[in-house]
Design a protein around this motif. Sequence first.
Motif, PDB file in Angstrom:
ATOM      1  N   ALA A  47       3.002  -1.377   4.503  1.00  0.00           N
ATOM      2  CA  ALA A  47       1.916   0.318   3.900  1.00  0.00           C
ATOM      3  C   ALA A  47       3.296   1.016   3.774  1.00  0.00           C
ATOM      4  O   ALA A  47       3.716   1.212   4.637  1.00  0.00           O
ATOM      5  CB  ALA A  47       1.178   0.932   4.967  1.00  0.00           C
ATOM      6  N   PHE A  63      -3.893   0.543   7.447  1.00  0.00           N
ATOM      7  CA  PHE A  63      -3.696  -0.747   6.643  1.00  0.00           C
ATOM      8  C   PHE A  63      -2.394  -1.938   6.988  1.00  0.00           C
ATOM      9  O   PHE A  63      -2.934  -2.957   6.476  1.00  0.00           O
ATOM     10  CB  PHE A  63      -2.839   0.428   5.270  1.00  0.00           C
ATOM     11  CG  PHE A  63      -4.021   0.154   4.079  1.00  0.00           C
ATOM     12  CD1 PHE A  63      -4.597  -0.102   3.487  1.00  0.00           C
ATOM     13  CD2 PHE A  63      -4.354   2.075   4.156  1.00  0.00           C
ATOM     14  CE1 PHE A  63      -6.165  -0.055   3.165  1.00  0.00           C
ATOM     15  CE2 PHE A  63      -5.381   2.573   3.357  1.00  0.00           C
ATOM     16  CZ  PHE A  63      -6.166   1.684   2.201  1.00  0.00           C
ATOM     17  N   ILE A  95       1.132  -1.270   0.141  1.00  0.00           N
ATOM     18  CA  ILE A  95       0.423   0.076  -0.392  1.00  0.00           C
ATOM     19  C   ILE A  95       0.875   1.191   0.498  1.00  0.00           C
ATOM     20  O   ILE A  95       1.814   1.195   1.422  1.00  0.00           O
ATOM     21  CB  ILE A  95      -0.923   0.421   1.475  1.00  0.00           C
ATOM     22  CG1 ILE A  95      -1.800  -1.170   1.473  1.00  0.00           C
ATOM     23  CG2 ILE A  95      -1.827   1.334   1.407  1.00  0.00           C
ATOM     24  CD1 ILE A  95      -2.720  -1.058   0.197  1.00  0.00           C
ATOM     25  N   ALA A 133      -1.406   4.445   6.696  1.00  0.00           N
ATOM     26  CA  ALA A 133      -0.412   3.951   6.886  1.00  0.00           C
ATOM     27  C   ALA A 133      -0.759   2.845   7.652  1.00  0.00           C
ATOM     28  O   ALA A 133      -0.589   1.356   7.921  1.00  0.00           O
ATOM     29  CB  ALA A 133       0.578   4.553   6.279  1.00  0.00           C
ATOM     30  N   ARG A 145      -9.897   6.844  -4.205  1.00  0.00           N
ATOM     31  CA  ARG A 145      -9.919   5.359  -4.258  1.00  0.00           C
ATOM     32  C   ARG A 145     -10.369   5.366  -5.328  1.00  0.00           C
ATOM     33  O   ARG A 145      -9.939   4.178  -5.747  1.00  0.00           O
ATOM     34  CB  ARG A 145     -10.668   5.733  -2.459  1.00  0.00           C
ATOM     35  CG  ARG A 145      -9.624   5.297  -1.226  1.00  0.00           C
ATOM     36  CD  ARG A 145     -10.009   4.777  -0.846  1.00  0.00           C
ATOM     37  NE  ARG A 145     -11.702   3.959  -0.035  1.00  0.00           N
ATOM     38  CZ  ARG A 145     -11.065   2.422  -0.561  1.00  0.00           C
ATOM     39  NH1 ARG A 145      -9.711   2.214   0.034  1.00  0.00           N
ATOM     40  NH2 ARG A 145     -11.585   1.534  -0.344  1.00  0.00           N
ATOM     41  N   ALA A 156      -4.319  -4.114   9.496  1.00  0.00           N
ATOM     42  CA  ALA A 156      -4.755  -5.167   8.774  1.00  0.00           C
ATOM     43  C   ALA A 156      -4.154  -6.385   8.377  1.00  0.00           C
ATOM     44  O   ALA A 156      -4.575  -7.344   8.510  1.00  0.00           O
ATOM     45  CB  ALA A 156      -5.572  -4.415   7.726  1.00  0.00           C
ATOM     46  N   ASN A 157      -2.674  -5.815   7.762  1.00  0.00           N
ATOM     47  CA  ASN A 157      -2.624  -6.479   6.983  1.00  0.00           C
ATOM     48  C   ASN A 157      -1.755  -7.998   8.149  1.00  0.00           C
ATOM     49  O   ASN A 157      -1.534  -9.264   7.505  1.00  0.00           O
ATOM     50  CB  ASN A 157      -1.256  -6.779   6.365  1.00  0.00           C
ATOM     51  CG  ASN A 157      -1.780  -6.002   4.831  1.00  0.00           C
ATOM     52  OD1 ASN A 157      -3.155  -6.232   4.692  1.00  0.00           O
ATOM     53  ND2 ASN A 157      -1.044  -4.618   4.518  1.00  0.00           N
ATOM     54  N   PRO A 170      -5.279   3.516  -3.115  1.00  0.00           N
ATOM     55  CA  PRO A 170      -5.601   2.907  -1.278  1.00  0.00           C
ATOM     56  C   PRO A 170      -6.121   3.700  -0.717  1.00  0.00           C
ATOM     57  O   PRO A 170      -7.638   3.605   0.308  1.00  0.00           O
ATOM     58  CB  PRO A 170      -4.853   2.180  -1.059  1.00  0.00           C
ATOM     59  CG  PRO A 170      -3.095   2.812  -1.152  1.00  0.00           C
ATOM     60  CD  PRO A 170      -3.693   3.393  -2.590  1.00  0.00           C
ATOM     61  N   PHE A 171      -6.057   5.173  -0.683  1.00  0.00           N
ATOM     62  CA  PHE A 171      -6.519   6.522   0.730  1.00  0.00           C
ATOM     63  C   PHE A 171      -6.878   7.646  -0.191  1.00  0.00           C
ATOM     64  O   PHE A 171      -5.828   8.268  -0.526  1.00  0.00           O
ATOM     65  CB  PHE A 171      -5.580   6.188   2.246  1.00  0.00           C
ATOM     66  CG  PHE A 171      -6.411   6.243   2.946  1.00  0.00           C
ATOM     67  CD1 PHE A 171      -7.621   5.761   4.057  1.00  0.00           C
ATOM     68  CD2 PHE A 171      -5.996   7.899   3.291  1.00  0.00           C
ATOM     69  CE1 PHE A 171      -8.027   6.339   4.279  1.00  0.00           C
ATOM     70  CE2 PHE A 171      -6.882   8.533   4.177  1.00  0.00           C
ATOM     71  CZ  PHE A 171      -7.740   7.339   5.034  1.00  0.00           C
TER      72      PHE A 171
END
Length: 644
Positions: A145, A132, A72, A129, A109, A135-136, A116-117
Motif C-alpha cells: 500500500a 489496506f 494499492i 493505506a 472508488r 489486511a494484505n 481503491p479509496f
Amino acid sequence: MSDRPVTPLLDTIQSPADIRKLSKSQLPQLSDELRQEMISAVSVTGGHLGAGLGVVELTVAIHHVFNTPDDILIWDVGHQAYPHKIVTGRRDRIRTLRQGGGLSGFTKRSESEYDPFGAAHSSTSISAALGFAVANKLSGSPGRAIAVIGDGAMSAGMAYEAMNNAQAAGSRLIVILNDNDMSIAPPVGGLSHYLARLVSSGKYLGVRDFARKVFRRMPRPVESVARKAEEYARGMATGGTLFEELGFYYVGPVDGHDVEGLVEILENVRDAHEGPILVHAVTKKGKGYAPAEESADKYHGVVKFDVVSGKQDKGPGGGPPAYTAVFADALVAEARRDDKVVAITAAMPSGTGLDRFEREFPDRTFDVGIAEQHAVTFAAGLAAQGYRPFCAIYSTFLQRAYDQLVHDVAIQNLPVRFAMDRAGLVGADGCTHAGAFDLAYLCTLPNMVVMAAADEVELTHMVHTMALHDSGPIAVRYPRGNGRGLEMPAQPERLAIGKGRIVKEGKKVAILSLGTRLEEAERAAALLEAKGLSTTVADMRFAKPLDEELIRKLLTSHEVAVTVEEGAVGGFGAHVLTLASDEGLIDAGLKLRTMRLPDIFQDHDAPMKQYDEAGLNAPHIVETVLKALRRNDVGIDADAGAIA
C-alpha cells in the motif's frame, strides 16, 4: 483554448501495465507528454491544476515500479490525481472532469479499480493505506500500500496518529511525502517547518558551503554531480529524525522530478524487507507550466484558461460580490471597530476571505494549517480569555471538528463565532465538499445559535450580530457563489436572536425559508399568486433558536405551510416539525411539508442541475404546495423553470 498536444508515447498507454513495459529512458518523454495532456484537459474543464502538475513524475514512477492495482495506491485529498486518472484508462473521459456525469475531481472508488479509496478531505491517506497493508498482511497477499501525502496535509494530527501505528503493517506500507512547500496556502506551524529547519542546520550548511567552494568553477557536468552530492548530504544531515522516531525507515530528500532517479529509489524501497518506509520527494507545485509555477496559490484551482497566456476565463465580471468577499469585508469592518476580534482559518485564508483580513490585521489572523480540531479548541481558548474569535471554516471541513464543537465550545458555552462558507451544494466539487450537514449537526447542540444568510445584506447583518454576541457560541452559514446584487447597507444591523422576518404577506400558503433559497421562495410565491393562492414568505434567519412565535402564527393562520432549506434531513424543517408536534398543531389538521436536500450524496454537476435534482427550485415548491392542497393543476417545465 489551444489544440490538444501531440503525445505519441502517451497514446500507447491504456493502463499502468503499459507504463511498466517502457524502459526507464522513455519515462521522461512520457512525463512531458502527460503534463501537456493534463494542462490541455484542465484548460477546458477547470479544476485543480498546480497539485497535479507537481506529481507527474511521481505518478509515472509509481505506476512503473509497483503492480497497481494489486499494489494499492492512495492519493491524499485526491485533487492531485488527474495524471493518475489519465494513465489508468480514463484519458478518453478526462475532458469531462467535474462535469455532470463525468469524472470526479477527486479519487472515487466507483470510478475505477485504480482508485481503491475515495479521498477529498485531507490527511486520510496514511490511515487508509495502513488498513489496506494490514489486511494484505493478515490475508497473506503480497500487495503493498502506497500513500502519497503532501507536506500541507502532514500538518494534520491524523497523519501522525496513523504513522504512530504503522509498525503493524511492516514493509507493506510505503509513504511518499510530496514536499512542494505549498499546500493551498503556504504550510504553517512547527511541524510543517520541521524539514526546512533541519536542512538549514549547521551540519548541512557546512557540507553545502564546502561543496559550493569546491565545485563553483567546475564544468557543468561536475556542477550536476555537485548538486546530487548536495542532495545526498542533505539526507545524511537530516536523517528524517522525526519519521524514524515514529518507526519509519526514512529515504530522502530526493528530486521528485527526476523520474529515472525516482524509479531506482522506488525499486529499492519496493524490494526492502524493513518496516514501513517514508520517501521524502521534493517537488514544485505547478511544475512545467510557467503561470502555475509563478503563482501556485492562484493556480491551485482554476476555471477554464488559455494555455498559451495562462489567462483564466472568469467571465465578464462586475456582477454581485461573492459571499466570501462579503463576509471578509464585514469582518474587517468589525475588527476596525473592536480590537478583540480575531480570525482563525485552517489552511484556507484565500478560500475563506481571511487573506483580506490578514492584510490589515496580520497579528490578529491565525492560519493553523490543516487542523480543524485544533482551530476550534484554539478559538475556544481565545474566547475564554475575553477575545472574540471568528473561526472561518468551510461547512464540509467543520465536520472534522465536531467533538471539539461539543466538548470545548458548546458545553462550556464559550462565544466562538463560526463562519461556515460553502454551505449547501457546491457544483463541480460534488458531495465531498457540499455543506449539507451543518444545520443537522449544530442545531442539536444546547447553547448554539445558528443563522443562515438569505443574501449578502443579511450576511453583513449576521456578521455584526455575531461580533456583538458574547453569551455563547454562534454560527452563520452562507453558500458558494455570488450574492443577489442588493444594495449594501451603510451600517449593519444587530439582529434580535431567534427572530425571523416577513418578506411578503399572504393568507393561504406560508413558505418558511431558511437561507439562500429565499429568492426561489419568492418566485414560488409569485407563481402561486398567479393561481389564486395568497402566499406569505418568511425569511426565518435562525435555525436555532427557532422563532417560535412567528412559526405558531404562520402554522395556525395558513392552510399550508412549507419549510425550505439547503441542508440534509434533521435541520430546520425537522425542528419545526418537532415544535408543531409538541404543541398539537399537526393533530389539528395542519398541512405542513418540509423541503430539504435529498437523503443521497449528490454527484458533481452544474449548480442549477443539482438544485433540480434536489427539488429545491421554485417549481418544486409550487408542486409541494399544490399536492398538499390536493390540486393537480401543476406540471414542472424543467427547462423553463416555470409552472405549466
